[in-house]
Design an enzyme around this catalytic site. Structure first.
Site, PDB file in Angstrom:
ATOM      1  N   SER A 153      -0.029   7.589  -0.580  1.00 18.32           N
ATOM      2  CA  SER A 153      -1.419   7.430  -0.183  1.00 18.32           C
ATOM      3  C   SER A 153      -1.506   7.031   1.295  1.00 18.32           C
ATOM      4  CB  SER A 153      -2.091   6.408  -1.098  1.00 18.32           C
ATOM      5  OG  SER A 153      -3.492   6.453  -0.984  1.00 18.32           O
TER       6      SER A 153
ATOM      7  N   ASP B 287      -7.607  13.979  -7.901  1.00 12.79           N
ATOM      8  CA  ASP B 287      -7.470  13.042  -6.793  1.00 12.79           C
ATOM      9  C   ASP B 287      -8.299  13.526  -5.603  1.00 12.79           C
ATOM     10  OD1 ASP B 287      -6.642  11.294  -4.809  1.00 12.79           O
ATOM     11  OD2 ASP B 287      -4.517  11.778  -4.969  1.00 12.79           O
TER      12      ASP B 287
ATOM     13  N   HIS C 224      -4.665  10.102  -8.827  1.00  6.26           N
ATOM     14  CA  HIS C 224      -4.111   9.267  -7.760  1.00  6.26           C
ATOM     15  C   HIS C 224      -3.406   8.071  -8.398  1.00  6.26           C
ATOM     16  CE1 HIS C 224      -4.045   8.272  -3.484  1.00  6.26           C
ATOM     17  NE2 HIS C 224      -4.194   6.999  -3.821  1.00  6.26           N
TER      18      HIS C 224
END
Length: 370
Positions: free
Chosen positions: A213, A307, A337
Site C-alpha cells: 500500500s 481494492d 486491500h
C-alpha cells in the site's frame, strides 16, 4: 454460477456509485454509515471469496469506526485487519503466534538509522547459516497509521517464501512528520541495510525493496531515489497494491468507493494528513506514474480486485513498461486491500506470497531463471 455472481456484482456496483456521495455524508459520529455498510456487505457477499469474507465479517464484528471520520489519535487505536485474522484463527482453533503460523522464521526488534534519527525495526531471519539476501520492507497504513506489528504477516511471509532476511521499518508518519519524511526514511533505511547487512547474516550485494500500500509506493520511490543518489541498484522491487498516483477518480476508485477495509474517503483522509499543499500531489514521489522510472530493477506488482488501488497498479505497470523496466503484475480476484498478509486464513494470500517469493528469488538469482 460465476456469470450470475458477476451480474449481481455489477448491479451492486452501479448502486454503490450512485449512493457514494450520500453515504459519504452519513453517520457523522464516526460510526460507518448504514448505507455504506450495507453496500459494502452486499458487495462482499457476491464478490469476495469465502475465506476473505470471513475476515471482513470478523473485522466488522470488532466494530471499527470509520477512519475518515475520526482523529488520527483515534484512528491509530482502531481494530486492524490483522486483529480480524486473529479472530478467525481463534474461531478455527488455530494458533495466533506468528512463529507457529510461519515456522522457520525468527524475528527480533532493533533500530535502524533513518533520515532524522533511529527508527524502530524488526528483522526476520530464515533458518540457516546465511548469508541471506535481504528485503527492505515498508508497511502500509496511508503514511499515517499502522506499524510493523500490524503488517507482520506480510513481512514474515516474504522472509519465508523468498528465503531472505526482511528488515521491516517503522518510518516516520504524518501528520507529525509531513511529506516527504517517510520517503527520506525509506532511502536512509535502504542505505543503512547496504552498509550493515553483513552484521545480521545478510548479503549486502543482494538487497531488494518491498512494501504494501503506502509502503509499496515507498519501495518504488526508494528505488528511484537510490538510482539518483548513485547507490547500489536494488535486486528487485515488490510493490503490493501500491499507491502510484493521486487522482481519486480512477476506475477502481469509483468501482470500490465504499469497499472494506479501504475506501475512497479513507485515502483522501490519509493524503490530507500527509500533505501541506495541493502542489505536493504532483510530486513524482507520490505520483509514481509521473516519475522518471528509467533504469529501475525488475518490478513485481500485486493487486486485489476489490481494492480502490487496483487501477494504481495497472497505471504503474504501464508507466514502467514505457520506461523499459521489466515488470510483472498479478491481480487476485475475490480479495480486498490488505489481503496479502492474511496467508494464515486466506488462500489467495498464500498464492500471492508464494508468487512474491518466486519473483524476489528470481531477482536475487537472475541467471537461474534464464
Amino acid at each position: 454460477m460465476q456469470a450470475h455472481r458477476t451480474s449481481i456484482a455489477g448491479a451492486i456496483l452501479t448502486l454503490a456509485a450512485a449512493l457514494t456521495l450520500t453515504a459519504a455524508h452519513a453517520a457523522q459520529d464516526g460510526q460507518p454509515g448504514k448505507v455504506s455498510t450495507a453496500i459494502a456487505k452486499a458487495t462482499a457477499a457476491v464478490r469476495a471469496d469465502k475465506d476473505m469474507k470471513a475476515v471482513l465479517d470478523a473485522h466488522a464484528g470488532l466494530k471499527p469506526k470509520a477512519i475518515e471520520k475520526i482523529s488520527v489519535e483515534d484512528a491509530r487505536k482502531q481494530p486492524t485487519p490483522a486483529d480480524a485474522v486473529n479472530v478467525v484463527l481463534r474461531a478455527k482453533g488455530m494458533p495466533t503466534e506468528p512463529e507457529k503460523l510461519v515456522p522457520g522464521v525468527q524475528s527480533r526488534d532493533t533500530t535502524v538509522k533513518g533520515a532524522a534519527g533511529d527508527l524502530p525495526a524488526r528483522i526476520y531471519t530464515p533458518e540457516g547459516a546465511g548469508p541471506f539476501p535481504v528485503v527492505v520492507y515498508f508497511h502500509g497504513g496511508g503514511w499515517v497509521i499502522a506499524d510493523k506489528q500490524v503488517y507482520d504477516g506480510g513481512a514474515r511471509g516474504i522472509a519465508k517464501q523468498a528465503n531472505a532476511i526482511v528488515v521491516s521499518v517503522d518510518y516516520r508518519q504524518a501528520p507529525e512528520n509531513k511529506f516527504p519524511a517517510a520517503w527520506d526514511d525509506a532511502l536512509a533505511t535502504y542505505k543503512w541495510v547496504l552498509e550493515n547487512a553483513a552484521s545480521f547474516k545478510g548479503d549486502p550485494k543482494q538487497v531488494a525493496l518491498a512494501g504494501e500500500s503506502a509502503g509499496g509506493n515507498l519501495a518504488v520511490a526508494a528505488a528511484v531515489a537510490a538510482r539518483d543518489a548513485g547507490l547500489q541498484k536494488p535486486a528487485h522491487v515488490l510493490a503490493v497494491y501500491p499507491v502510484a498516483q493521486t487522482s481519486l477518480n480512477t476506475e477502481s476508485y469509483i468501482e470500490n468507493a465504499l469497499a472494506k477495509p479501504l475506501n475512497r474517503a479513507m485515502v483522501k483522509w490519509f493524503v490530507g494528513h500527509l500533505t501541506t499543499s495541493e502542489d505536493q500531489l504532483k510530486d513524482p514521489r507520490l505520483s509514481l506514474v509521473d516519475a522518471n522510472l528509467q533504469g529501475l530493477p525488475p518490478v513485481t506488482i500485486i493487486n486485489a480486485r476489490l481494492d480502490p488501488l487496483r487501477s494504481d497498479g495497472a497505471k504503474l505497470e504501464d508507466a514502467l513498461k514505457n520506461a523499459n523496466v521489466p515488470v510483472e503484475r498479478r491481480s487476485y480476484e475475490g480479495v480486498t486491500h490488505e489481503f496479502f498478509g492474511m496467508a494464515a486464513v486466506v488462500q489467495k494470500a498464500k498464492e500471492a506470497q508464494q508468487y512474491a517469493g518466486e519473483r524476489l528469488k528470481a531477482g536475487f538469482n537472475p541467471r537461474a531463471t534464464q
